[in-house]
Write a protein that holds these residues in place. Structure first.
Motif, PDB file in Angstrom:
ATOM      1  N   MET A 189      21.132 -30.758   4.458  1.00 44.09           N
ATOM      2  CA  MET A 189      22.592 -30.900   4.510  1.00 44.09           C
ATOM      3  C   MET A 189      23.286 -29.765   3.754  1.00 44.09           C
ATOM      4  O   MET A 189      24.065 -29.993   2.828  1.00 44.09           O
ATOM      5  N   PRO A 190      23.018 -28.516   4.112  1.00 44.88           N
ATOM      6  CA  PRO A 190      23.563 -27.387   3.350  1.00 44.88           C
ATOM      7  C   PRO A 190      25.091 -27.358   3.324  1.00 44.88           C
ATOM      8  O   PRO A 190      25.681 -27.008   2.289  1.00 44.88           O
ATOM      9  N   GLU A 191      25.744 -27.715   4.433  1.00 45.60           N
ATOM     10  CA  GLU A 191      27.208 -27.664   4.456  1.00 45.60           C
ATOM     11  C   GLU A 191      27.805 -28.716   3.527  1.00 45.60           C
ATOM     12  O   GLU A 191      28.757 -28.429   2.774  1.00 45.60           O
ATOM     13  N   ARG A 192      27.283 -29.937   3.576  1.00 48.75           N
ATOM     14  CA  ARG A 192      27.811 -31.008   2.730  1.00 48.75           C
ATOM     15  C   ARG A 192      27.615 -30.677   1.250  1.00 48.75           C
ATOM     16  O   ARG A 192      28.492 -30.933   0.430  1.00 48.75           O
ATOM     17  N   LEU A 193      26.461 -30.113   0.918  1.00 50.51           N
ATOM     18  CA  LEU A 193      26.207 -29.757  -0.477  1.00 50.51           C
ATOM     19  C   LEU A 193      27.063 -28.568  -0.906  1.00 50.51           C
ATOM     20  O   LEU A 193      27.590 -28.535  -2.024  1.00 50.51           O
ATOM     21  N   ALA A 194      27.224 -27.591  -0.014  1.00 49.66           N
ATOM     22  CA  ALA A 194      28.040 -26.426  -0.348  1.00 49.66           C
ATOM     23  C   ALA A 194      29.485 -26.829  -0.641  1.00 49.66           C
ATOM     24  O   ALA A 194      30.144 -26.237  -1.509  1.00 49.66           O
ATOM     25  N   ALA A 195      29.982 -27.852   0.061  1.00 55.10           N
ATOM     26  CA  ALA A 195      31.348 -28.328  -0.166  1.00 55.10           C
ATOM     27  C   ALA A 195      31.518 -28.900  -1.567  1.00 55.10           C
ATOM     28  O   ALA A 195      32.640 -28.995  -2.070  1.00 55.10           O
ATOM     29  N   LEU A 196      30.392 -29.262  -2.196  1.00 52.48           N
ATOM     30  CA  LEU A 196      30.418 -29.787  -3.563  1.00 52.48           C
ATOM     31  C   LEU A 196      30.021 -28.734  -4.590  1.00 52.48           C
ATOM     32  O   LEU A 196      29.821 -29.042  -5.761  1.00 52.48           O
ATOM     33  N   GLY A 197      29.874 -27.501  -4.119  1.00 51.05           N
ATOM     34  CA  GLY A 197      29.516 -26.414  -5.026  1.00 51.05           C
ATOM     35  C   GLY A 197      28.037 -26.292  -5.297  1.00 51.05           C
ATOM     36  O   GLY A 197      27.629 -25.593  -6.235  1.00 51.05           O
ATOM     37  N   VAL A 198      27.209 -26.960  -4.479  1.00 54.41           N
ATOM     38  CA  VAL A 198      25.751 -26.894  -4.653  1.00 54.41           C
ATOM     39  C   VAL A 198      25.210 -25.785  -3.757  1.00 54.41           C
ATOM     40  O   VAL A 198      25.178 -25.916  -2.530  1.00 54.41           O
ATOM     41  N   ALA A 199      24.784 -24.693  -4.355  1.00 55.31           N
ATOM     42  CA  ALA A 199      24.282 -23.545  -3.603  1.00 55.31           C
ATOM     43  C   ALA A 199      22.793 -23.718  -3.298  1.00 55.31           C
ATOM     44  O   ALA A 199      22.083 -24.465  -3.979  1.00 55.31           O
ATOM     45  N   GLU A 200      22.329 -23.025  -2.260  1.00 58.65           N
ATOM     46  CA  GLU A 200      20.908 -23.020  -1.897  1.00 58.65           C
ATOM     47  C   GLU A 200      20.415 -21.581  -1.859  1.00 58.65           C
ATOM     48  O   GLU A 200      21.094 -20.706  -1.330  1.00 58.65           O
ATOM     49  N   THR A 201      19.228 -21.364  -2.385  1.00 67.34           N
ATOM     50  CA  THR A 201      18.659 -20.009  -2.365  1.00 67.34           C
ATOM     51  C   THR A 201      18.035 -19.679  -1.021  1.00 67.34           C
ATOM     52  O   THR A 201      17.853 -18.516  -0.688  1.00 67.34           O
ATOM     53  N   GLY A 202      17.651 -20.696  -0.238  1.00 68.63           N
ATOM     54  CA  GLY A 202      16.878 -20.492   0.983  1.00 68.63           C
ATOM     55  C   GLY A 202      15.390 -20.593   0.697  1.00 68.63           C
ATOM     56  O   GLY A 202      14.961 -20.700  -0.455  1.00 68.63           O
TER      57      GLY A 202
ATOM     58  N   GLU B  36       7.601 -16.523  -6.492  1.00 69.62           N
ATOM     59  CA  GLU B  36       9.015 -16.331  -6.167  1.00 69.62           C
ATOM     60  C   GLU B  36       9.832 -17.557  -6.565  1.00 69.62           C
ATOM     61  O   GLU B  36      10.947 -17.432  -7.092  1.00 69.62           O
ATOM     62  N   ALA B  37       9.272 -18.756  -6.333  1.00 70.79           N
ATOM     63  CA  ALA B  37       9.978 -19.985  -6.707  1.00 70.79           C
ATOM     64  C   ALA B  37      10.215 -20.031  -8.214  1.00 70.79           C
ATOM     65  O   ALA B  37      11.328 -20.350  -8.670  1.00 70.79           O
ATOM     66  N   MET B  38       9.192 -19.701  -8.992  1.00 72.84           N
ATOM     67  CA  MET B  38       9.351 -19.723 -10.447  1.00 72.84           C
ATOM     68  C   MET B  38      10.324 -18.647 -10.915  1.00 72.84           C
ATOM     69  O   MET B  38      11.118 -18.864 -11.837  1.00 72.84           O
ATOM     70  N   ALA B  39      10.296 -17.487 -10.249  1.00 75.88           N
ATOM     71  CA  ALA B  39      11.230 -16.417 -10.607  1.00 75.88           C
ATOM     72  C   ALA B  39      12.672 -16.845 -10.331  1.00 75.88           C
ATOM     73  O   ALA B  39      13.575 -16.552 -11.121  1.00 75.88           O
ATOM     74  N   LEU B  40      12.885 -17.564  -9.229  1.00 81.71           N
ATOM     75  CA  LEU B  40      14.228 -18.045  -8.905  1.00 81.71           C
ATOM     76  C   LEU B  40      14.714 -19.063  -9.936  1.00 81.71           C
ATOM     77  O   LEU B  40      15.886 -19.051 -10.327  1.00 81.71           O
ATOM     78  N   LEU B  41      13.818 -19.934 -10.378  1.00 83.68           N
ATOM     79  CA  LEU B  41      14.186 -20.906 -11.415  1.00 83.68           C
ATOM     80  C   LEU B  41      14.610 -20.193 -12.696  1.00 83.68           C
ATOM     81  O   LEU B  41      15.577 -20.583 -13.357  1.00 83.68           O
ATOM     82  N   HIS B  42      13.909 -19.137 -13.036  1.00 79.58           N
ATOM     83  CA  HIS B  42      14.228 -18.387 -14.252  1.00 79.58           C
ATOM     84  C   HIS B  42      15.520 -17.584 -14.084  1.00 79.58           C
ATOM     85  O   HIS B  42      16.365 -17.560 -14.986  1.00 79.58           O
ATOM     86  N   GLU B  43      15.669 -16.924 -12.931  1.00 83.04           N
ATOM     87  CA  GLU B  43      16.862 -16.111 -12.690  1.00 83.04           C
ATOM     88  C   GLU B  43      18.131 -16.953 -12.726  1.00 83.04           C
ATOM     89  O   GLU B  43      19.176 -16.503 -13.222  1.00 83.04           O
ATOM     90  N   ARG B  44      18.034 -18.173 -12.182  1.00 82.49           N
ATOM     91  CA  ARG B  44      19.207 -19.061 -12.160  1.00 82.49           C
ATOM     92  C   ARG B  44      19.367 -19.830 -13.472  1.00 82.49           C
ATOM     93  O   ARG B  44      20.248 -20.661 -13.583  1.00 82.49           O
TER      94      ARG B  44
END
Length: 319
Positions: free
Chosen positions: A242-255, A262-270
């Motif tokens: 539900m990317p659109e519904r979450l985005a409307a609440l300010g919840v971003a997705e990395t893809g 890469e997953a661990m790097a994204l957790l650290h970067e964010r």
């Protein structure tokens, strides 16, 4: 990889569609498989699959899942494997008792693994599932197949305990998955003496987040945070249904991410403070939990399934 290192040739039979399997060899394998055998229709070419396995003479067939195949194809593959020789089965999900595999109803609720009568009522209202076998037949068929296995493995005590009453006579060996994740904790930053308001709490859902993985839970938490003006920022490291519904609440997705690192790097970067594993079903093992722990970020789970079992055993995270 481990089997290859030990000198075994490994051939993979993957589900390609409801009635099709695809044959693959690991990179560098010396096994000579005719290209004409790459894709096989189970309903029309079951005899070729059986002949191929007879020619291959495998030391062991390890069954991970029939999910993705229709019921007729599942039964045919069971019969072929039973006739091939020794086989093992790992219980990765609840396909042995549930046509949806995860004990989550069409209304996105955990069913609790009820009796057959309740399962029939669930099937009657599940308009997205076609040609579903009667749940009593499903359990009897899987039980016969598992009885014939040399070994039946479960990656957690929880799934073994839940399934045992519904699969009578099956001896289940609990063996957690082998992991090769390298610990990659985030470097902590000293914030003492910094001016300004504190940063919001950053909470990330990790992986492919559908209803059974808690997408509705995440949505409702984001609504709650907005209504109560809580200093919490939610995000998805991965993707959701539900990317659109979450985005409307300010919840971003990395893809989608391509690797564990890469997953661990994204957790650290964010700069994620907590990993929310909002699964509403009892996970069989929960690999995203392993990722959170390896990344050094505390996971938060419901008191359910392998996700809670593993955290309780380690005395880590929040249940």
């Amino acid at each position: 990889d481990r089997l290859t290192e030990e000198g075994h040739e490994v051939v993979l039979l993957r589900t390609a569609s409801e009635r099709t399997i695809r044959l693959e060899c690991l990179p560098g394998s010396a096994a000579a498989i005719p290209l004409s055998f790459e894709m096989l229709q189970i309903d029309r070419q079951a005899h070729l699959i059986a002949a191929f396995l007879e020619w291959l003479r495998p030391v062991l067939v390890h069954v991970h899942s029939f999910v993705g195949l229709d019921w007729a194809s599942t039964q045919r593959m069971m019969s072929i494997i039973e006739a091939t020789g020794p086989y093992a089965v790992t219980l990765h999900d609840y396909a042995t008792v549930c046509h949806r595999n995860d004990l989550v109803t069409p209304l996105d609720r955990f069913c609790g693994l009820p009796d057959v009568a309740a399962c029939r009522r669930c099937i009657a209202t599940d308009y997205n599932s076609q040609e579903v076998v009667d749940p009593a037949v499903r359990r009897e068929t899987y039980t016969r197949f598992l009885v014939g296995a040399d070994t039946v493995l479960a990656p957690s005590q929880d799934i073994a305990r839940r399934l045992a009453p519904h699969l009578p006579g099956i001896r289940i060996t609990v063996r957690p998955h082998q992991e090769t994740l390298l610990s990659n904790p985030r470097r902590l930053v000293d914030t003492v003496g910094q001016m300004g308001p504190p940063a919001p709490l950053r909470i990330a859902a990790l992986g492919g987040i559908g209803p059974h993985k808690g997408s509705n839970v995440l949505h409702d938490l984001a609504v709650d945070a907005r209504l109560r003006h809580l200093p919490i920022q939610y995000l998805v490291v991965g993707y959701s249904n539900m990317p659109e519904r979450l985005a409307a609440l300010g919840v971003a997705e990395t893809g989608r991410y391509d690797s564990d690192q890469e997953a661990m790097a994204l957790l650290h970067e964010r700069q994620v403070d907590l990993v929310l594993i909002g699964s509403i079903w009892p996970e069989a093992y929960c690999y995203t939990l392993s990722l959170a722990l390896a990344a050094g970020i505390p996971p938060v789970v419901f008191d359910l399934g392998a996700q809670a079992e593993r955290l309780r055993a380690r005395d880590e995270g929040v249940i």
